[in-house]
Design a protein around this motif. Structure first.
Motif, mmCIF file in Angstrom:
data_model
loop_
_atom_site.group_PDB
_atom_site.id
_atom_site.type_symbol
_atom_site.label_atom_id
_atom_site.label_comp_id
_atom_site.label_asym_id
_atom_site.label_seq_id
_atom_site.Cartn_x
_atom_site.Cartn_y
_atom_site.Cartn_z
ATOM 1 N N THR A 196 -11.219 1.090 -0.359
ATOM 2 C CA THR A 196 -11.535 1.273 -1.774
ATOM 3 C C THR A 196 -12.727 0.418 -2.190
ATOM 4 O O THR A 196 -13.574 0.852 -2.979
ATOM 5 N N SER A 197 -12.801 -0.780 -1.664
ATOM 6 C CA SER A 197 -13.919 -1.669 -2.037
ATOM 7 C C SER A 197 -15.247 -1.062 -1.588
ATOM 8 O O SER A 197 -16.285 -1.275 -2.220
ATOM 9 N N SER A 199 -14.407 -7.391 -1.783
ATOM 10 C CA SER A 199 -13.053 -7.343 -1.214
ATOM 11 C C SER A 199 -12.037 -7.771 -2.264
ATOM 12 O O SER A 199 -12.221 -8.800 -2.917
ATOM 13 N N GLN A 200 -10.995 -6.984 -2.436
ATOM 14 C CA GLN A 200 -9.921 -7.387 -3.343
ATOM 15 C C GLN A 200 -9.267 -8.654 -2.802
ATOM 16 O O GLN A 200 -9.194 -9.662 -3.488
ATOM 17 N N SER A 201 -8.808 -8.573 -1.552
ATOM 18 C CA SER A 201 -8.012 -9.673 -0.982
ATOM 19 C C SER A 201 -8.861 -10.872 -0.596
ATOM 20 O O SER A 201 -8.377 -11.992 -0.556
ATOM 21 N N THR A 206 -10.034 -9.390 4.301
ATOM 22 C CA THR A 206 -10.179 -8.276 5.241
ATOM 23 C C THR A 206 -11.011 -8.711 6.451
ATOM 24 O O THR A 206 -12.157 -9.148 6.308
ATOM 25 N N ALA A 221 -1.274 -1.532 5.067
ATOM 26 C CA ALA A 221 -1.024 -2.891 4.582
ATOM 27 C C ALA A 221 -2.123 -3.203 3.591
ATOM 28 O O ALA A 221 -3.217 -2.653 3.679
HETATM 29 C C1 G6P Z 1 -6.770 -1.965 3.258
HETATM 30 C C2 G6P Z 1 -6.050 -1.497 2.008
HETATM 31 C C3 G6P Z 1 -7.041 -0.772 1.092
HETATM 32 C C4 G6P Z 1 -8.232 -1.673 0.793
HETATM 33 C C5 G6P Z 1 -8.916 -2.138 2.080
HETATM 34 C C6 G6P Z 1 -9.972 -3.199 1.801
HETATM 35 O O1 G6P Z 1 -7.093 -0.886 4.049
HETATM 36 O O2 G6P Z 1 -4.970 -0.651 2.343
HETATM 37 O O3 G6P Z 1 -6.387 -0.444 -0.124
HETATM 38 O O4 G6P Z 1 -9.143 -0.983 -0.006
HETATM 39 O O5 G6P Z 1 -7.950 -2.726 2.950
HETATM 40 O O6 G6P Z 1 -9.323 -4.331 1.262
HETATM 41 P P1 G6P Z 1 -10.045 -5.484 0.485
HETATM 42 O O7 G6P Z 1 -8.959 -6.479 0.201
HETATM 43 O O8 G6P Z 1 -11.088 -6.039 1.395
HETATM 44 O O9 G6P Z 1 -10.633 -4.915 -0.746
#
Ligand code: G6P
Length: 611
Positions: A306-307, A351-353, A356, A605
């Motif tokens: 998504t990012s 990146s959300q998290s 990654t 995940a």
């Molecule tokens: C995983 C999640 C996705 C997310 C991607 C990137 O595949 O299932 O929903 O978009 O990682 O994650 P990030 O934390 O880097 O945005």
């Protein structure tokens, strides 16, 4: 990817570990396990499936008041998800428990070596070599901390580790290389976890472990060392996240809660960052590098999932308004084709998290090549913001649902703020800047208006829930939205969906069009409107069914399509922030109607910490 939690203190740690583990299930949920120690005795329990399956059998733990323990929720890499392959892994007499997040690359060599010394292996995992290797050093007479150091010096790959040993029940060991870990500092008790959400109910004070660090944690103190055993002083950070932020707040699913939160999360992403009278934005985190950014000749945006879709929309924004050449890179591909990156380039990692693995690896590569590396991340204190030269937090708040929703719209907001800031310093007029500020200010209200369409979208979901394939089509700024809409549906409903540039449809996907294939057109009244109407007609002429996301003022489209979802308008650059919301809701309702687990879709995940 894989959740880790550990406890040392005076409480019965079993319920505590299980509750903490539930907060980490977004990191993986194919199996779970718990290893606890009390008065020098140890006990382990593992189950295939979610933490709730493990929870049902906790009465099988016979140890009284165990006050040292570790727990794990798994996302399988090596070995199928079953009870044997679940963590903790242990040595032969089950006195030593290890949980692991990451991949041990040389596990086959280590396993062979240990087998020749008489060690038996009972799992198909790479992780099992860790307790056995540590055990081999314990057998040589080393104490636990030294044995862990020696074992890690032989291990290649990535790890977040938590280790406990019944013969040294006063300590918990944690080690990090490539997989995130934090120490939670409590009052006469300490914790270790993959992220702060797992321990926030117990402490707000955390220490972020860096790669190559090992922590020796007692109930009232802890020491951190490098792999070379040098002591390092670590700063204790106070976190601001609250427990309410990571609860469902009355909604059936985190995903729905997070979709509904978007008026607020978008507002939080903009808070204090728009300067109305100057028609620009202010991003404190980028001030130190502003000059280089404004003068840059090339910007590269890199991300995954998504990012990456947000990055693609960002490319359109930056090129349209700043006229700086902008490119988008899959972080997962970046390192594998000798990319041309020079010290004059600026790279943003989105990146959300912030964890990654592919994105982190691309970041490190760009840094080696001398680029200015910047982050756009949601999780405060995560690895990407710590490794970039500067960056911006999205402030969307914790996102727990595996399918990303509010983090996406907040990433788009930040990209728009960056675009506005750079454009105003380069070539954008005050009037144009003020117009963007005005439109950004209106976004939360317009999102509220779109969320009121929830029931209508639920009805459309009922109509299409049994379709086996979907096409999502959009032009210009709405192409990334088409990709994101299709990804949302795939992720949680397991329906095959393709996002495509609407104009490309006639070069292939048009062959798929027939009565059973619904097409979703993102068709607001912008400069591409007339052309997209032609594409809709092409689909209708072939008996395809069409759902259109259209502007609220568009009276003509209803006679052309089967269903229309009418949303408020804004300027082109900001349109994806609005047009993606009906697609999030549609995917959500289809998955719920199919009886699927929306927050924890199969095989996925939220934080993918393996490459
Ligand atoms: C995983 C999640 C996705 C997310 C991607 C990137 O595949 O299932 O929903 O978009 O990682 O994650 P990030 O934390 O880097 O945005």
């Amino acid at each position: 990817m894989c959740g880790i939690v550990g406890y040392i203190g005076s409480k019965d740690c079993v319920p505590l570990l299980i509750n903490s583990l539930k907060r980490l299930e977004y990191r993986g949920y194919d199996s779970a396990g718990l290893g606890v120690i009390s008065n020098g005795e140890s006990q382990v329990i593992k189950r295939k499936g979610k933490v709730s399956v493990l929870e049902k059998d906790l009465d099988q733990i016979t140890l009284k008041q165990p006050n040292l323990g570790i727990a794990h929720t798994r996302w399988a890499t090596h070995g199928v998800p079953n009870e044997v392959n679940a963590h903790p892994h242990f040595n032969t007499d089950k006195s030593l428990f290890v949980i692991h997040n990451g991949i041990i690359e040389n596990y086959l060599t280590i396993r062979k070596g240990l087998q020749s010394l008489g060690y038996d292996f009972i799992t198909d995992t790479d992780s099992e070599v860790i307790p056995q290797l540590i055990d081999s050093f314990l057998k040589k007479g080393y104490a636990l901390v030294k044995a862990v150091h020696l074992a890690l010096s032989k291990i290649e790959g990535t790890y977040g580790l938590a280790i406990v040993y019944a013969n040294e029940p006063d300590k918990l060991i944690a080690a990090r290389k490539g997989s995130p870990l934090v120490i939670g500092v409590g009052n006469n008790e300490n914790f270790v976890a993959s992220d702060v959400s797992a321990i926030i109910a117990h402490t707000k004070h955390v220490v972020y472990l860096e790669d190559g660090e090992i922590a020796e944690i007692y109930k009232d103190k802890f020491y951190t060392r490098t792999l070379d055993e040098e002591i390092i002083d670590k700063e204790v950070h106070k976190i601001t996240m609250t427990l309410d932020e990571i609860d469902k707040g009355g909604y059936d699913h985190f995903m729905l809660k997070e979709i509904m939160e978007q008026p607020l999360s978008v507002c939080n992403s903009m808070r204090g960052r728009l300067i109305a009278d100057k028609g620009t934005s202010k991003l404190g985190g980028l001030e130190a590098v502003e000059d280089k950014l404004v003068q840059s000749k090339r910007i590269v945006l890199s991300a995954c999932g998504t990012s990456w879709h947000a990055a693609l929309a960002g490319e359109y924004m930056l090129e349209q308004h700043t006229r700086i050449q902008t490119e988008v890179e899959y972080a997962s591909e970046f390192r594998y084709r000798n990319p041309i990156i020079s010290p004059d380039d600026v790279m943003f990692f989105i990146s959300q998290s912030g964890e990654t693995a592919d994105t982190l690896a691309a970041l490190r590569e760009a840094k080696i090549r001398g680029a200015l590396v910047l982050g756009i991340c949601n999780v405060v204190g995560s690895s990407i913001p710590r490794e970039t030269h500067a960056g911006v937090y999205t402030h969307a708040g914790p996102e727990i649902g595996v399918a990303s929703t509010k983090a996406f719209t907040s990433q788009l907001v930040i990209l728009a703020l960056i675009t506005l800031n750079l454009a105003r310093k380069r070539n954008m007029s005050l009037i144009d800047g003020k117009n963007i500020v005005k439109e950004m200010d209106l976004l939360p209200k317009k999102i509220e208006q779109i969320l009121k369409l929830n029931e209508q979208i639920e009805e459309i979901a009922e109509e299409f829930k049994d379709a086996e394939n979907f096409l999502y089509l959009g032009r210009g700024y709405n192409f990334p939205v088409a990709l994101e809409g299709a990804l949302k549906l795939k992720e949680i409903s397991y329906i095959h969906a393709e996002g495509y540039p609407a104009a490309e449809m006639k070069h292939g996907p048009i062959a798929l069009i027939e009565e059973k294939l619904p097409s979703i057109f993102i068709a607001p009244q912008d400069s591409t409107y007339e052309k997209i109407i032609t594409n809709i007609q092409e689909v209708k002429a072939r008996k395809g069914r069409v759902i259109a996301i259209a502007s609220e003022s568009d009276k003509n489209i209803d006679s052309l399509v089967d269903f229309s979802i009418k949303i408020p308008e804004t300027i082109r650059m900001l349109m994806p922030i609005l047009s993606v919301i009906p697609l999030q809701l549609l995917a959500y309702h289809i998955a719920v109607k199919k009886g699927l687990n929306v927050d924890q879709p199969r095989n996925l995940a939220k934080s993918v910490t393996v490459e």
